[in-house]
Scaffold this motif. Structure first.
Motif, mmCIF file in Angstrom:
data_model
loop_
_atom_site.group_PDB
_atom_site.id
_atom_site.type_symbol
_atom_site.label_atom_id
_atom_site.label_comp_id
_atom_site.label_asym_id
_atom_site.label_seq_id
_atom_site.Cartn_x
_atom_site.Cartn_y
_atom_site.Cartn_z
ATOM 1 N N THR B 71 51.321 -40.341 -15.981
ATOM 2 C CA THR B 71 50.885 -40.423 -17.350
ATOM 3 C C THR B 71 50.975 -41.850 -17.732
ATOM 4 O OG1 THR B 71 51.543 -38.282 -18.060
ATOM 5 C CG2 THR B 71 51.410 -39.839 -19.845
ATOM 6 N N PHE B 72 52.164 -42.471 -17.386
ATOM 7 C CA PHE B 72 52.338 -44.069 -17.546
ATOM 8 C C PHE B 72 51.251 -44.934 -16.965
ATOM 9 C CE2 PHE B 72 53.706 -48.418 -17.019
ATOM 10 C CZ PHE B 72 54.574 -48.461 -18.371
ATOM 11 N N ASP B 73 50.735 -44.525 -15.599
ATOM 12 C CA ASP B 73 49.644 -45.036 -15.004
ATOM 13 C C ASP B 73 48.360 -45.220 -15.983
ATOM 14 O OD1 ASP B 73 51.470 -46.154 -13.326
ATOM 15 O OD2 ASP B 73 50.565 -44.597 -11.858
ATOM 16 N N LEU B 74 48.143 -43.876 -16.501
ATOM 17 C CA LEU B 74 47.006 -43.554 -17.314
ATOM 18 C C LEU B 74 46.968 -44.443 -18.514
ATOM 19 C CD1 LEU B 74 44.555 -41.937 -17.643
ATOM 20 C CD2 LEU B 74 45.688 -40.257 -18.817
ATOM 21 N N LEU B 75 48.061 -44.502 -19.185
ATOM 22 C CA LEU B 75 48.409 -45.253 -20.408
ATOM 23 C C LEU B 75 47.989 -46.819 -20.057
ATOM 24 C CD1 LEU B 75 51.031 -43.281 -22.350
ATOM 25 C CD2 LEU B 75 48.707 -43.471 -22.766
ATOM 26 N N SER B 76 48.589 -47.198 -18.982
ATOM 27 C CA SER B 76 48.541 -48.581 -18.440
ATOM 28 C C SER B 76 47.017 -48.826 -18.368
ATOM 29 C CB SER B 76 49.230 -48.858 -17.277
ATOM 30 O OG SER B 76 50.669 -48.673 -17.424
ATOM 31 N N LEU B 77 46.079 -47.998 -17.770
ATOM 32 C CA LEU B 77 44.770 -48.078 -17.345
ATOM 33 C C LEU B 77 44.245 -48.525 -18.893
ATOM 34 C CD1 LEU B 77 41.942 -48.269 -16.016
ATOM 35 C CD2 LEU B 77 42.113 -45.476 -16.222
ATOM 36 N N ALA B 78 44.480 -47.486 -19.991
ATOM 37 C CA ALA B 78 44.020 -47.595 -21.282
ATOM 38 C C ALA B 78 44.347 -48.866 -21.742
ATOM 39 C CB ALA B 78 44.617 -46.554 -22.065
ATOM 40 N N GLY B 87 39.392 -54.355 -27.807
ATOM 41 C CA GLY B 87 39.769 -53.458 -28.529
ATOM 42 C C GLY B 87 38.471 -52.283 -28.760
ATOM 43 N N ALA B 88 37.549 -52.903 -27.887
ATOM 44 C CA ALA B 88 36.418 -51.897 -27.682
ATOM 45 C C ALA B 88 36.415 -50.369 -27.437
ATOM 46 C CB ALA B 88 35.148 -52.332 -27.210
ATOM 47 N N PHE B 89 37.695 -50.286 -26.470
ATOM 48 C CA PHE B 89 38.228 -49.172 -26.218
ATOM 49 C C PHE B 89 39.604 -48.917 -26.585
ATOM 50 C CE2 PHE B 89 40.365 -46.436 -23.200
ATOM 51 C CZ PHE B 89 39.656 -45.330 -23.175
ATOM 52 N N ASP B 90 39.822 -47.939 -27.356
ATOM 53 C CA ASP B 90 41.009 -47.638 -27.918
ATOM 54 C C ASP B 90 41.671 -46.132 -28.127
ATOM 55 O OD1 ASP B 90 43.704 -47.969 -29.380
ATOM 56 O OD2 ASP B 90 42.849 -49.684 -30.352
ATOM 57 N N ILE B 91 42.554 -45.935 -27.460
ATOM 58 C CA ILE B 91 43.226 -44.588 -27.297
ATOM 59 C C ILE B 91 43.884 -44.196 -28.676
ATOM 60 C CG2 ILE B 91 43.108 -44.233 -24.880
ATOM 61 C CD1 ILE B 91 46.201 -44.401 -24.823
ATOM 62 N N THR B 92 44.137 -45.079 -29.444
ATOM 63 C CA THR B 92 44.732 -44.798 -30.729
ATOM 64 C C THR B 92 43.914 -44.273 -31.904
ATOM 65 O OG1 THR B 92 44.709 -47.035 -31.593
ATOM 66 C CG2 THR B 92 46.433 -46.421 -30.145
ATOM 67 N N SER B 139 49.097 -42.945 -33.551
ATOM 68 C CA SER B 139 49.137 -41.795 -32.446
ATOM 69 C C SER B 139 48.128 -42.187 -31.327
ATOM 70 C CB SER B 139 48.694 -40.312 -33.014
ATOM 71 O OG SER B 139 47.090 -40.332 -33.457
ATOM 72 N N ILE B 140 48.118 -41.357 -30.315
ATOM 73 C CA ILE B 140 47.373 -41.622 -28.922
ATOM 74 C C ILE B 140 46.612 -40.091 -28.993
ATOM 75 C CG2 ILE B 140 48.523 -43.430 -27.881
ATOM 76 C CD1 ILE B 140 49.526 -41.228 -25.978
ATOM 77 N N ASP B 141 45.270 -40.449 -28.444
ATOM 78 C CA ASP B 141 44.408 -39.215 -28.156
ATOM 79 C C ASP B 141 43.780 -39.598 -26.977
ATOM 80 O OD1 ASP B 141 42.114 -37.455 -27.936
ATOM 81 O OD2 ASP B 141 42.270 -37.104 -30.036
ATOM 82 N N LEU B 142 43.866 -38.790 -25.596
ATOM 83 C CA LEU B 142 43.456 -39.104 -24.428
ATOM 84 C C LEU B 142 42.046 -38.515 -24.147
ATOM 85 C CD1 LEU B 142 46.894 -39.159 -22.622
ATOM 86 C CD2 LEU B 142 45.445 -41.249 -23.376
ATOM 87 N N GLY B 143 41.521 -38.020 -25.203
ATOM 88 C CA GLY B 143 40.071 -37.240 -24.919
ATOM 89 C C GLY B 143 39.176 -38.048 -24.202
ATOM 90 N N ALA B 144 39.174 -39.470 -24.241
ATOM 91 C CA ALA B 144 38.021 -40.192 -23.758
ATOM 92 C C ALA B 144 38.373 -40.298 -22.288
ATOM 93 C CB ALA B 144 37.804 -41.491 -24.292
ATOM 94 N N ILE B 145 39.588 -40.063 -21.569
ATOM 95 C CA ILE B 145 39.858 -40.256 -20.397
ATOM 96 C C ILE B 145 40.812 -39.366 -19.830
ATOM 97 C CG2 ILE B 145 39.833 -43.013 -20.492
ATOM 98 C CD1 ILE B 145 42.902 -43.066 -20.921
ATOM 99 N N ASP B 261 35.505 -43.147 -16.790
ATOM 100 C CA ASP B 261 35.380 -42.441 -18.287
ATOM 101 C C ASP B 261 35.815 -43.777 -19.267
ATOM 102 O OD1 ASP B 261 35.114 -39.756 -17.419
ATOM 103 O OD2 ASP B 261 37.105 -39.174 -18.243
ATOM 104 N N ALA B 262 36.957 -44.517 -19.086
ATOM 105 C CA ALA B 262 37.346 -45.336 -20.318
ATOM 106 C C ALA B 262 36.182 -46.501 -20.182
ATOM 107 C CB ALA B 262 38.746 -45.989 -19.493
ATOM 108 N N TRP B 263 35.568 -46.698 -18.936
ATOM 109 C CA TRP B 263 34.559 -48.026 -19.134
ATOM 110 C C TRP B 263 33.363 -47.496 -19.651
ATOM 111 C CZ3 TRP B 263 35.468 -52.954 -19.134
ATOM 112 C CH2 TRP B 263 36.391 -53.460 -18.974
ATOM 113 N N SER B 264 32.854 -46.267 -19.410
ATOM 114 C CA SER B 264 31.714 -45.805 -20.017
ATOM 115 C C SER B 264 31.722 -45.675 -21.325
ATOM 116 C CB SER B 264 31.091 -44.297 -19.219
ATOM 117 O OG SER B 264 32.065 -43.391 -19.707
#
Lengths: 411, 315
Positions: B71-78, B87-92, B139-145, B261-264
């Protein structure tokens, strides 16, 4: 906004509704807040051990300081889930070196529990041992006897006894809501092979201990133990006999352990539990049902419902209860903390446990250690449920009746 | 031999096609990988009150929350993609998603006015492996990744179990390749851009490559009589561009599917391939009917005439 009948009654006669559902409050043990978290080790990092690590991550009362597995890949996976935890290949090495550990969780294959449990008990650790707690009656009794003599806590991983839905439904059952008990039914259906991949370090045979007749106690033991215990827990009684049968219906891959089983479990007072488990179909999953002359209670791991007969008296709390339709039947949702959920507008269709049943059992473990109170499910409970599972498996393998004498259940 | 397995998780269908000689071994490995996906959902779902993400959203403003390494690695990628895309991609943007009606609720103008978001309020500590928020309401929402991440985890389990060839997808919008089909350079996947009468572009995914497809039409709601796509621009808080566009990323970086996912998603918001993006990314941006998709990098992997093995949709 139009106010529905339930909301109106809750608002207009809140005190009445609240009084009626007060027994629902407090079925989930609050996680203790400790100045010094309990230093914990997890022994066994297979699929189940890793699931427990995911739950432990959410419980502040524990600090995972060590993990243990004989397989380096599984151990690495466990360490990725527990920040800063030291890794050990054997439980003896862990007990020898990780002296700060106060409590252990045993999530190894069932047939390996006994030696680990006895060593941990004798090292003065609090123990949470997955159920079934052993694969033989002798081992189960040996663990229960050692736990009884110890000054430390032993909790068996019988999740129903910590599950707020099951505890709430039990309070209804014990208060005679179903009236005269008629019959019992349970099933555990999940389409899966029960085969696990091996690795370089772990040979396929070791990874697939569930399919090894020398050590496996089959579906009746591995799955049935948990579900038989629900009825032991509700009825306060143990059965007198078990009949069983089983066969390989689909998974004809060289295995000898049945992929589908049926058991009839005979309780005192002539109540019979009809039990089925299969690895070949998933319909309706896992559930337990207690049928009474006034109502049936259906329990499904994270959810519970009461189905009332038309002629059964209406109770006050039902006025605002949530209901779900199942074909021709309407089930009243049984959920702990319903008052709170209702006030938050969250008492909706399909509402179930917010956390997994494993989470509640682990919180119980922390609370019992912190408060020096008895385990939610004791070694004695674990041993008796395990013995039932073992005997049910004997019935399935032998396609026969097995009598359960008092001696068999005497620890 | 090809063994197919599937499960429903993260509000979509995950499906594997695994190639090998021993059915029992493939099925065992596949079931272990499906279990990993289900475990990831238990950690990452913003819809499950008992999930790790729900715990983070409830308590990270008050104390740092310990995280597992994945999960930490995923958040680091985000965080990396947020930083590179400015800021064009933001999990918050969870509060924004809810306010715009993409979380099982109608559009809520009052919530929209008070929504708080911005990854600048998120602190990741790589030493302690924790997450904390600098203010409440974040809050975070990981729906995009999340789906891509789950595929990455499943791919790891399969590789550890000795599976060398297979194609994995989540709801057809996230795809991960293991090895290649025997005698083929890669898995041919059509990117469904949704134009009638036009052939879908086909991409070839080789070992370790992932494809992520995003399009506003993947999920929509209506507001004041117009259809709104679910891709929001975190820089403005509003839904992004026309509803008939799509973006696809082919990624060959570590954690390839989560990155794709994040980059698309970011590509769709930006409208062009960011110069600072990793070299291992190939992008396709579809601007709608009558215009050819714009490609960047590795265009030689394209083959629009070969029949596809599978079709990727949009999330």
């Amino acid at each position: 906004m139009e106010m529905d009948r339930r909301t109106f009654l809750l608002s207009a006669s809140g005190s009445l509704a609240a009084v009626a559902v007060l027994p629902e409050l407090g079925f989930a043990t609050p996680a203790p807040r400790l100045a010094d978290p309990i230093e914990l080790a997890v022994i066994g990092a297979g699929r189940h051990g890793r699931a427990l690590l995911d739950e432990l991550q959410k419980i502040e009362a524990f600090k995972i300081v060590a993990v243990c597995d004989t397989d380096p890949a599984r151990l690495g996976g466990a360490q990725r889930r527990a920040a800063g935890a030291e890794g050990f290949a054997t439980h003896k090495e862990l007990l020898d070196k990780a002296k700060s550990v106060k409590a252990v969780i045993i999530a190894t294959p069932t047939h390996l529990h006994k030696d680990i449990a006895l060593d941990c008990i004798s090292a003065g650790k609090h123990v949470f041992c997955e159920a079934p707690i052993a694969h033989t009656i002798e081992d189960a009794k040996a663990i229960a006897k050692a736990a009884a003599k110890a000054s430390t806590l032993f909790q068996s991983g019988l999740y129903a006894r910590s599950n707020p839905v099951y505890k709430l439904a039990r309070s209804f059952f014990r208060s005679d809501s179903v009236r005269d008990l008629i019959t019992l039914r349970a099933q555990n259906f999940k389409k899966q092979t029960w085969r696990y991949p091996g690795s370089e370090a772990t040979k396929e045979k070791d990874a697939n201990w569930r399919l090894d007749p020398a050590v496996s106690i089959g579906l009746a033991g591995e799955l049935g133990t948990h579900q038989f215990d629900v009825f032991n827990y509700y009825l306060g009684k143990y059965p007198e006999a078990i009949w069983g049968t089983g066969s390989i219906r689909v998974l004809n891959d060289g295995r000898e352990v049945a992929d589908t089983i049926h058991c009839d479990v005979h309780y005192p007072d002539k109540a019979i539990l009809t039990y089925a488990a299969t690895l070949c179909n998933s319909y309706d999953g896992r559930y337990e049902v207690l049928y009474g002359s006034n109502a049936a209670i259906k329990l499904a791991w994270t959810h519970g419902w009461m189905f009332k007969e038309s002629d059964a008296p209406t109770q006050g709390w039902e006025v605002y209860a949530n209901r779900q339709q199942f074909h021709n039947d309407e089930g009243i949702t049984l959920i702990a903390d319903a008052t709170k959920l209702a006030s938050q507008g969250k008492l909706k269709d399909g509402v179930g446990l917010p956390y997994t049943p494993q989470y509640y059992a682990l919180v119980d473990f922390a609370a019992s250690i912190a408060d020096s109170k008895p385990a939610a499910s004791t070694a004695d409970d674990g041993a008796k449920a395990t013995i039932m599972g073992i005997l049910a498996n004997q019935a399935v393998v032998g396609k026969k009746d097995v009598r359960i004498t008092e001696d068999l259940l005497k620890i | 031999m090809i063994v197919r397995l599937a499960t429903d998780a993260m509000r979509t269908r995950f499906e594997f096609a695994l190639c090998g000689e021993h059915e029992a071994a493939l099925r065992a490995a596949g079931e272990a990988a499906l279990a990993e996906i289900e475990a990831a959902e238990q950690r990452l779902s913003a819809f499950m009150p008992g999930s790790l993400v729900s715990l983070i959203n409830r308590e990270a403003h008050a104390r740092p929350i310990s995280l597992d390494a994945d999960t930490f690695d995923l958040l680091s990628l985000a965080e990396r993609v947020w930083r590179i895309t400015r800021g064009a991609f933001d999990i918050t943007i969870g509060p924004l998603m809810r306010a715009w009606g993409f979380r099982d609720q109608p559009v809520d103008a009052a919530a929209l006015a008070r929504a708080e978001w911005g990854f600048s309020h998120v602190q990741l500590d790589p030493i302690a492996r924790t997450i904390a928020f600098t203010r409440s309401g974040v809050s975070i929402d990981l729906g995009a990744i999340g789906k891509g991440h789950a595929l990455d985890l499943a791919g790891r389990v399969l590789r550890e179990a000795g599976v060398t060839r297979g194609l994995l997808h989540a709801g057809t919008s996230s795809v991960l390749a293991l090895g290649t089909p025997i005698g083929e350079p890669g898995w041919r996947v059509a990117v469904a851009v949704g134009r009638e009468g036009e052939a879908s572009p086909v991409v070839t995914l080789s070992t370790g490559a992932a494809l992520g497809v995003s399009a506003p039409r993947g999920r929509t709601t209506t507001h004041e009589g117009r259809v709104i796509g679910h891709i929001l621009d975190p820089r403005t808080g509003t839904p992004t561009i026309a509803a008939n566009t799509a973006a696809a990323i082919i990624s060959c970086v570590p954690d390839a599917a989560a990155a794709a996912d994040a980059w698309s998603t970011a590509l769709l918001v930006l409208g062009e391939h960011p110069l600072e993006a990793p070299d291992e990314l190939t992008s396709m941006l579809d601007d709608g009917p009558g215009r050819s998709p714009r490609w960047r990098r590795q265009a030689n992997t394209l083959n629009a005439t070969t029949p596809p093995f599978a079709t990727a949709g949009a999330h």
